[in-house]
Design an enzyme around this catalytic site. Structure first.
Site, PDB file in Angstrom:
ATOM      1  N   PRO A   9      19.298 -21.721 -18.889  1.00  0.00           N
ATOM      2  CA  PRO A   9      18.810 -20.264 -18.059  1.00  0.00           C
ATOM      3  C   PRO A   9      18.751 -19.592 -16.953  1.00  0.00           C
ATOM      4  O   PRO A   9      18.276 -21.460 -15.713  1.00  0.00           O
ATOM      5  CB  PRO A   9      17.529 -20.513 -19.105  1.00  0.00           C
ATOM      6  CG  PRO A   9      17.246 -21.205 -18.867  1.00  0.00           C
ATOM      7  CD  PRO A   9      18.476 -21.906 -19.275  1.00  0.00           C
ATOM      8  N   ASN A  10      18.843 -18.947 -16.106  1.00  0.00           N
ATOM      9  CA  ASN A  10      19.372 -18.372 -14.978  1.00  0.00           C
ATOM     10  C   ASN A  10      20.209 -19.040 -13.999  1.00  0.00           C
ATOM     11  O   ASN A  10      20.856 -18.958 -12.646  1.00  0.00           O
ATOM     12  CB  ASN A  10      18.106 -18.690 -14.130  1.00  0.00           C
ATOM     13  CG  ASN A  10      16.608 -18.180 -14.462  1.00  0.00           C
ATOM     14  OD1 ASN A  10      17.167 -16.987 -14.743  1.00  0.00           O
ATOM     15  ND2 ASN A  10      15.718 -18.303 -15.220  1.00  0.00           N
ATOM     16  N   ARG A  17      21.565 -17.314  -6.385  1.00  0.00           N
ATOM     17  CA  ARG A  17      20.167 -17.185  -6.513  1.00  0.00           C
ATOM     18  C   ARG A  17      19.519 -18.197  -6.112  1.00  0.00           C
ATOM     19  O   ARG A  17      19.614 -19.192  -5.468  1.00  0.00           O
ATOM     20  CB  ARG A  17      20.244 -17.734  -8.228  1.00  0.00           C
ATOM     21  CG  ARG A  17      18.167 -18.927  -8.773  1.00  0.00           C
ATOM     22  CD  ARG A  17      18.673 -19.781 -10.055  1.00  0.00           C
ATOM     23  NE  ARG A  17      17.303 -20.229 -10.548  1.00  0.00           N
ATOM     24  CZ  ARG A  17      17.198 -20.599 -11.597  1.00  0.00           C
ATOM     25  NH1 ARG A  17      18.021 -21.323 -11.547  1.00  0.00           N
ATOM     26  NH2 ARG A  17      16.304 -21.168 -11.278  1.00  0.00           N
ATOM     27  N   TYR A  22      19.253 -24.256  -4.405  1.00  0.00           N
ATOM     28  CA  TYR A  22      20.471 -24.244  -5.537  1.00  0.00           C
ATOM     29  C   TYR A  22      22.059 -24.253  -5.010  1.00  0.00           C
ATOM     30  O   TYR A  22      23.017 -24.165  -5.879  1.00  0.00           O
ATOM     31  CB  TYR A  22      20.645 -23.138  -6.336  1.00  0.00           C
ATOM     32  CG  TYR A  22      19.026 -23.687  -7.232  1.00  0.00           C
ATOM     33  CD1 TYR A  22      18.994 -25.121  -8.297  1.00  0.00           C
ATOM     34  CD2 TYR A  22      18.581 -23.008  -7.702  1.00  0.00           C
ATOM     35  CE1 TYR A  22      17.549 -24.828  -9.125  1.00  0.00           C
ATOM     36  CE2 TYR A  22      16.907 -22.836  -8.553  1.00  0.00           C
ATOM     37  CZ  TYR A  22      17.330 -24.398  -8.853  1.00  0.00           C
ATOM     38  OH  TYR A  22      15.972 -24.398  -9.847  1.00  0.00           O
ATOM     39  N   ASN A  71      22.336 -29.327 -18.227  1.00  0.00           N
ATOM     40  CA  ASN A  71      21.144 -28.745 -17.810  1.00  0.00           C
ATOM     41  C   ASN A  71      20.451 -27.188 -17.991  1.00  0.00           C
ATOM     42  O   ASN A  71      20.387 -26.004 -18.115  1.00  0.00           O
ATOM     43  CB  ASN A  71      21.312 -28.426 -15.805  1.00  0.00           C
ATOM     44  CG  ASN A  71      20.526 -27.573 -15.034  1.00  0.00           C
ATOM     45  OD1 ASN A  71      19.422 -27.671 -15.713  1.00  0.00           O
ATOM     46  ND2 ASN A  71      20.648 -27.486 -13.826  1.00  0.00           N
ATOM     47  N   ALA A  74      14.906 -24.179 -17.356  1.00  0.00           N
ATOM     48  CA  ALA A  74      13.628 -24.136 -17.088  1.00  0.00           C
ATOM     49  C   ALA A  74      13.502 -24.976 -18.383  1.00  0.00           C
ATOM     50  O   ALA A  74      11.609 -25.249 -18.395  1.00  0.00           O
ATOM     51  CB  ALA A  74      12.789 -22.694 -16.844  1.00  0.00           C
ATOM     52  N   HIS A  77      11.417 -28.053 -19.566  1.00  0.00           N
ATOM     53  CA  HIS A  77       9.787 -28.294 -18.863  1.00  0.00           C
ATOM     54  C   HIS A  77       9.587 -27.378 -20.638  1.00  0.00           C
ATOM     55  O   HIS A  77       7.641 -28.411 -20.548  1.00  0.00           O
ATOM     56  CB  HIS A  77       9.499 -28.139 -17.502  1.00  0.00           C
ATOM     57  CG  HIS A  77      10.733 -28.454 -16.731  1.00  0.00           C
ATOM     58  ND1 HIS A  77      10.898 -29.439 -16.265  1.00  0.00           N
ATOM     59  CD2 HIS A  77      11.050 -27.598 -15.876  1.00  0.00           C
ATOM     60  CE1 HIS A  77      11.735 -29.835 -15.564  1.00  0.00           C
ATOM     61  NE2 HIS A  77      11.728 -28.100 -15.022  1.00  0.00           N
ATOM     62  N   GLU A  95      21.236 -35.618 -19.023  1.00  0.00           N
ATOM     63  CA  GLU A  95      21.018 -34.602 -18.513  1.00  0.00           C
ATOM     64  C   GLU A  95      20.789 -34.561 -16.873  1.00  0.00           C
ATOM     65  O   GLU A  95      20.211 -35.492 -16.617  1.00  0.00           O
ATOM     66  CB  GLU A  95      18.583 -34.510 -18.286  1.00  0.00           C
ATOM     67  CG  GLU A  95      17.977 -33.485 -17.928  1.00  0.00           C
ATOM     68  CD  GLU A  95      16.765 -33.802 -18.416  1.00  0.00           C
ATOM     69  OE1 GLU A  95      16.281 -34.181 -19.190  1.00  0.00           O
ATOM     70  OE2 GLU A  95      15.480 -33.426 -17.286  1.00  0.00           O
ATOM     71  N   HIS A  97      20.385 -32.064 -13.154  1.00  0.00           N
ATOM     72  CA  HIS A  97      19.507 -31.171 -12.661  1.00  0.00           C
ATOM     73  C   HIS A  97      20.314 -31.210 -10.715  1.00  0.00           C
ATOM     74  O   HIS A  97      20.073 -32.119 -10.438  1.00  0.00           O
ATOM     75  CB  HIS A  97      17.695 -31.327 -12.142  1.00  0.00           C
ATOM     76  CG  HIS A  97      17.120 -31.480 -13.364  1.00  0.00           C
ATOM     77  ND1 HIS A  97      16.902 -30.246 -14.358  1.00  0.00           N
ATOM     78  CD2 HIS A  97      16.791 -32.078 -14.158  1.00  0.00           C
ATOM     79  CE1 HIS A  97      16.395 -30.803 -15.486  1.00  0.00           C
ATOM     80  NE2 HIS A  97      16.318 -31.418 -15.963  1.00  0.00           N
ATOM     81  N   ILE A  98      20.334 -29.462 -10.188  1.00  0.00           N
ATOM     82  CA  ILE A  98      21.047 -29.837  -9.578  1.00  0.00           C
ATOM     83  C   ILE A  98      19.629 -30.376  -8.088  1.00  0.00           C
ATOM     84  O   ILE A  98      20.197 -31.140  -6.639  1.00  0.00           O
ATOM     85  CB  ILE A  98      21.221 -28.515  -9.277  1.00  0.00           C
ATOM     86  CG1 ILE A  98      22.685 -27.843 -10.543  1.00  0.00           C
ATOM     87  CG2 ILE A  98      21.686 -28.147  -7.690  1.00  0.00           C
ATOM     88  CD1 ILE A  98      21.897 -26.602 -10.226  1.00  0.00           C
ATOM     89  N   ARG A 104       9.297 -31.311  -6.141  1.00  0.00           N
ATOM     90  CA  ARG A 104       9.395 -29.748  -5.726  1.00  0.00           C
ATOM     91  C   ARG A 104       8.149 -29.778  -7.064  1.00  0.00           C
ATOM     92  O   ARG A 104       6.584 -30.811  -7.088  1.00  0.00           O
ATOM     93  CB  ARG A 104       9.792 -28.873  -6.882  1.00  0.00           C
ATOM     94  CG  ARG A 104      11.715 -28.799  -6.174  1.00  0.00           C
ATOM     95  CD  ARG A 104      12.635 -28.777  -6.976  1.00  0.00           C
ATOM     96  NE  ARG A 104      12.067 -26.471  -6.930  1.00  0.00           N
ATOM     97  CZ  ARG A 104      13.333 -25.690  -7.573  1.00  0.00           C
ATOM     98  NH1 ARG A 104      14.414 -26.333  -8.355  1.00  0.00           N
ATOM     99  NH2 ARG A 104      12.678 -24.471  -8.023  1.00  0.00           N
ATOM    100  N   ARG A 108       7.614 -29.147 -12.787  1.00  0.00           N
ATOM    101  CA  ARG A 108       9.200 -29.757 -13.243  1.00  0.00           C
ATOM    102  C   ARG A 108       9.274 -31.276 -12.868  1.00  0.00           C
ATOM    103  O   ARG A 108      10.852 -31.458 -13.158  1.00  0.00           O
ATOM    104  CB  ARG A 108       9.706 -29.200 -11.997  1.00  0.00           C
ATOM    105  CG  ARG A 108      10.117 -27.509 -11.661  1.00  0.00           C
ATOM    106  CD  ARG A 108      10.849 -27.261 -10.839  1.00  0.00           C
ATOM    107  NE  ARG A 108      10.534 -25.748 -10.160  1.00  0.00           N
ATOM    108  CZ  ARG A 108      11.256 -24.677 -10.843  1.00  0.00           C
ATOM    109  NH1 ARG A 108      11.800 -24.688 -11.826  1.00  0.00           N
ATOM    110  NH2 ARG A 108      10.939 -23.465 -10.184  1.00  0.00           N
TER     111      ARG A 108
HETATM  112  C1  DQA Z   1      16.847 -26.956 -12.546  1.00  0.00           C
HETATM  113  C2  DQA Z   1      15.444 -27.354 -12.221  1.00  0.00           C
HETATM  114  C3  DQA Z   1      14.754 -26.798 -12.991  1.00  0.00           C
HETATM  115  O1  DQA Z   1      13.639 -27.204 -13.083  1.00  0.00           O
HETATM  116  C4  DQA Z   1      15.030 -24.397 -13.198  1.00  0.00           C
HETATM  117  O2  DQA Z   1      13.878 -24.363 -13.985  1.00  0.00           O
HETATM  118  C5  DQA Z   1      16.426 -24.827 -13.150  1.00  0.00           C
HETATM  119  C6  DQA Z   1      17.135 -25.835 -12.254  1.00  0.00           C
HETATM  120  C7  DQA Z   1      17.988 -27.794 -11.201  1.00  0.00           C
HETATM  121  O3  DQA Z   1      19.039 -28.061 -11.626  1.00  0.00           O
HETATM  122  O4  DQA Z   1      17.170 -28.309 -10.528  1.00  0.00           O
HETATM  123  O5  DQA Z   1      16.380 -23.500 -13.653  1.00  0.00           O
HETATM  124  O6  DQA Z   1      17.636 -27.621 -14.089  1.00  0.00           O
END
Ligand code: DQA
Length: 142
Positions: A9-10, A17, A22, A71, A74, A77, A95, A97-98, A104, A108
């Site tokens: 998501p997102n 964003r 990011y 990735n 959210a 978590h 797994e 994460h950027i 953070r 997270r």
């Molecule tokens: C993320 C970190 C997550 O906590 C967050 O909700 C994201 C992006 C990252 O790539 O840093 O959407 O997965």
């Protein structure tokens, strides 16, 4: 050699964003760079904002790909269901994460998925995806 990248998501809003976290590159131009860098590797890309669709994709590719770079945004978590999907397939899942999630908010810092994954890469910007691909190539002696 087949690798599936899955963004949750997102992550369709990358480049738009929260750029200070990011970055300002969208995922598609980065994916083009990966395709150029690894011409001999099939790198497929899927993004969804919907938890069940991410699970369906893991089921679909999880028995015939060499690796998954995930990735889950959210859902990392929160999602027992995605953790169960990862545990239920054969393909190793990394797994990624950027951002450095440990720098953070505290919510997270915990991943529901990490224990079902081969490993976790976080905090290297988009390069986190390449690092995960390098590992999949290494375990396949490439
Ligand atoms: C993320 C970190 C997550 O906590 C967050 O909700 C994201 C992006 C990252 O790539 O840093 O959407 O997965």
């Amino acid at each position: 050699m087949k690798i599936q990248i899955i963004n949750g998501p997102n992550l369709n809003l990358l480049g738009v964003r929260e750029k200070s976290i990011y970055g300002d590159t969208g995922f598609e131009p980065y994916l083009e760079e990966l395709h150029k860098r690894y011409p001999a590797v099939r790198i497929d890309y899927y993004q969804s904002n919907v938890e069940g669709e991410l699970i369906n994709k893991l089921h679909e590719i999880g028995f015939n790909y060499d690796g998954v770079v995930l990735n889950a945004g959210a859902y990392t978590h929160t999602s027992v269901a995605i953790a169960d999907a990862i545990a239920g397939i054969n393909t190793p899942v990394i797994e990624v994460h950027i951002s450095n999630v440990y720098k953070r908010e505290e919510f997270r810092h915990h991943s529901m998925l990490a224990a079902s994954c081969k490993g976790v890469i976080a905090g290297f910007g988009l390069d986190s995806y390449r690092l995960a691909i390098e590992h999949i190539l290494t375990i396949n002696n490439i």
